[in-house]
Design a protein around this motif. Structure first.
Motif, short mmCIF file in Angstrom:
data_model
loop_
_atom_site.label_atom_id
_atom_site.label_comp_id
_atom_site.label_asym_id
_atom_site.label_seq_id
_atom_site.Cartn_x
_atom_site.Cartn_y
_atom_site.Cartn_z
N VAL A 289 131.50 100.70 75.75
CA VAL A 289 131.60 100.87 76.82
C VAL A 289 131.39 102.37 77.18
O VAL A 289 129.79 103.03 77.08
N TYR A 290 132.38 102.92 76.32
CA TYR A 290 132.61 104.43 76.34
C TYR A 290 131.37 105.58 75.55
O TYR A 290 130.08 106.21 75.89
N LEU A 291 130.18 104.42 74.19
CA LEU A 291 129.53 104.95 73.98
C LEU A 291 128.88 104.81 73.62
O LEU A 291 127.77 106.07 73.35
N TYR A 292 128.27 104.09 74.85
CA TYR A 292 126.56 103.48 74.81
C TYR A 292 126.63 104.06 76.23
O TYR A 292 124.78 104.55 76.36
N HIS A 293 127.68 104.07 77.27
CA HIS A 293 126.38 104.85 78.65
C HIS A 293 125.63 105.93 79.12
O HIS A 293 125.05 106.24 79.58
N PRO A 294 125.74 106.64 77.40
CA PRO A 294 125.04 107.95 78.19
C PRO A 294 123.66 108.00 77.25
O PRO A 294 122.36 108.19 78.14
N ILE A 295 123.67 106.94 76.46
CA ILE A 295 122.30 106.77 75.59
C ILE A 295 121.78 106.07 76.94
O ILE A 295 120.34 105.94 77.38
N LEU A 296 122.21 104.67 77.25
CA LEU A 296 121.37 104.06 78.46
C LEU A 296 120.87 104.74 79.87
O LEU A 296 120.25 103.99 79.86
N LEU A 297 121.80 105.37 79.84
CA LEU A 297 121.47 105.90 81.56
C LEU A 297 119.92 107.70 81.02
O LEU A 297 119.96 107.28 81.67
N ALA A 298 120.25 107.57 79.61
CA ALA A 298 118.81 108.71 79.74
C ALA A 298 117.73 107.38 79.32
O ALA A 298 117.06 108.21 80.00
N TYR A 299 118.02 106.29 79.04
CA TYR A 299 116.67 105.05 79.04
C TYR A 299 116.30 105.19 80.42
O TYR A 299 114.93 104.85 80.67
N ALA A 300 117.43 104.95 81.35
CA ALA A 300 116.89 104.23 82.67
C ALA A 300 116.57 105.55 83.62
O ALA A 300 115.90 105.69 84.14
N VAL A 301 117.17 107.18 82.65
CA VAL A 301 116.73 108.02 84.08
C VAL A 301 115.15 107.96 83.11
O VAL A 301 114.00 108.07 84.33
N LYS A 302 114.45 107.73 81.70
CA LYS A 302 113.37 107.96 81.37
C LYS A 302 112.29 106.76 82.57
O LYS A 302 111.16 106.58 82.52
N ALA A 303 112.77 105.64 82.86
CA ALA A 303 112.20 104.21 82.98
C ALA A 303 111.97 104.70 85.06
O ALA A 303 111.71 103.16 85.43
N GLN A 304 112.39 105.67 85.68
CA GLN A 304 113.02 105.74 86.70
C GLN A 304 111.63 105.44 87.35
O GLN A 304 111.88 104.82 88.62
N PRO A 305 110.52 105.48 87.37
CA PRO A 305 109.36 105.03 87.75
C PRO A 305 109.22 103.40 88.11
O PRO A 305 108.64 103.28 89.41
N TRP A 306 110.26 102.89 86.87
CA TRP A 306 109.94 101.07 87.10
C TRP A 306 111.52 100.72 88.05
O TRP A 306 111.25 99.15 87.78
N ILE A 307 112.37 101.51 88.69
CA ILE A 307 113.62 101.38 88.76
C ILE A 307 113.66 101.46 90.35
O ILE A 307 113.12 102.79 90.74
N PRO A 308 113.83 100.55 91.61
CA PRO A 308 114.01 100.51 92.60
C PRO A 308 114.37 101.51 93.42
O PRO A 308 114.74 102.20 94.17
N LEU A 309 115.78 101.94 93.10
CA LEU A 309 117.26 102.71 92.88
C LEU A 309 116.47 104.24 92.27
O LEU A 309 116.47 103.90 91.09
#
Length: 381
Positions: A289-309
């Motif tokens: 959890v500690y290792l992955y969380h900022p990496i996955l956040l970066a991908y989530a931000v890039k995918a913002q146009p496809w995420i309703p939240l």
């Protein structure tokens, strides 16, 4: 020796990583003292568990420093390196946030020096690696002291490490320089790691937490909260440096007291709460959890146009989406990647079999019990 009630320490890992997730996903402004507190709790836990493992190995009848050191380093490599370098490979392959230029520093576990020397948090998605680097630097040096120094001097050495770390903090108000180095260089974290180690050293000689610590930690925790919630005032105010020092030092005793209590087993309702399966499960996967969380956040931000939240800003949307993604990824990593690799640790016991001419026998029952305790404790590391 290791205690079956140590499972409550997994609950503390869960609490620590939850505080970090809150700070990075939900807290207003993108930062929170709770995230700092979570990292400090991780340090106290690491100092305690690693020191206790090494001292338990040293106390067995068949102890030999060379094999114990080799086993320690091998087991750390098996536990820590695979997911860590998998993340670095992913970041290198995608050049996420243009991070390639700093990857050599992270690969050498020098992330804390990278950010301290540049006095800047870029690349931000790897900035949490500073604490992993601190831990690895601790793992590199501390076993040499615990396994090779005269046993009667280890407690004094540990106290000296804590004192040096506290003295290091007072250097910064003198220079009036709030550079990142004040928090990221190794001495800045040796107090928390040392407090955990001191707890283990005292336990090894049959001493418990001092009475003043058992009775006084709630008051120190209350003062800490008052300091954190106080108005920091303008930059260069008379309160700025004392406030920083107090925020760093005041949590040490409460965190050590909490680790001590959970390591022997809390009773009653708190004990039942600390052994809830979801909490223990989160504790087991806390490294991922500690290792992955900022990496996955970066991908989530890039995918913002496809995420309703809204995941581009701190708030419930980011906490829900990035937090859920992180938990899923860490759970899969543990089940499919980390846990199977951990089985290789059986090839690197801290204490080797003892042999006699013409026959093979195990070590003495007392030593065998110690070795079994070591395996049970290490299985959760």
């Amino acid at each position: 020796m290791a205690n079956a009630r140590d499972i409550q320490l997994d609950a503390l890992r869960a609490v620590a990583v939850t505080l970090v997730l809150y700070a990075h996903f939900l807290a207003p402004g993108g930062s929170s003292f709770l995230g700092h507190l979570g990292v400090r709790l991780f340090f106290v836990l690491s100092g305690f568990l690693i020191t206790r493992l090494l001292l338990d190995a040293r106390d067995t009848d068949a102890f030999a420093a060379g094999p114990a050191l080799r086993s320690f380093y091998a087991r750390r490599v098996i536990r820590i390196f695979p997911p860590y370098f998998a993340v670095l490979a992913l970041v290198w392959f995608t050049d996420l946030e243009q991070s390639r230029s700093s990857l050599a520093w992270h690969a050498l576990y020098l992330s804390n020096f990278w950010y301290a020397l540049r006095n800047d948090w870029n690349p931000w998605l790897l900035c949490h690696f500073w604490s992993l680097s601190i831990e690895e630097q601790f793992y590199l040096a501390w076993p040499l002291i615990v396994l090779l120094a005269p046993r009667r001097h280890i407690e004094a050495i540990t106290i000296g490490v804590i004192a040096f770390s506290l003295a290091y903090r007072f250097y910064w108000p003198i220079t009036a320089d709030p550079a990142l180095a004040r928090d990221l260089l190794p001495p800045a974290s040796m107090d928390a790691l040392g407090c955990g180690a001191l707890l283990a050293v005292r336990r090894a000689r049959g001493a418990d937490v001092p009475r003043w610590m058992r009775l006084g930690w709630p008051a120190l925790a209350a003062v800490f909260l008052l300091v954190v919630w106080s108005d920091p005032g303008p930059a260069d105010s008379a309160w700025e440096w004392p406030r920083w020092l107090l925020v760093q030092v005041l949590p040490l005793v409460p965190l050590a007291a909490i680790v001590a209590a959970c390591s022997t087993g809390l009773g009653g309702k708190l004990g039942k709460l600390a052994e809830l399966p979801p909490l223990l499960g989160l504790g087991r996967i806390s490294y991922g959890v500690y290792l992955y969380h900022p990496i996955l956040l970066a991908y989530a931000v890039k995918a913002q146009p496809w995420i309703p939240l809204n995941v581009s800003e701190q708030g419930p949307g980011r906490f829900l989406v990035a937090g859920a993604t992180t938990l899923i990824a860490a759970s899969l990593s543990w089940a499919l990647f980390e846990k199977p690799l951990n089985s290789l640790k059986r090839y690197f016991p801290y204490v080797q079999r003892a042999r006699t001419p013409g026959a093979t026998r195990w070590i003495s029952p007392a030593a065998a019990g110690s070795a079994l305790d070591l395996r049970h404790t290490e299985a959760r590391r």
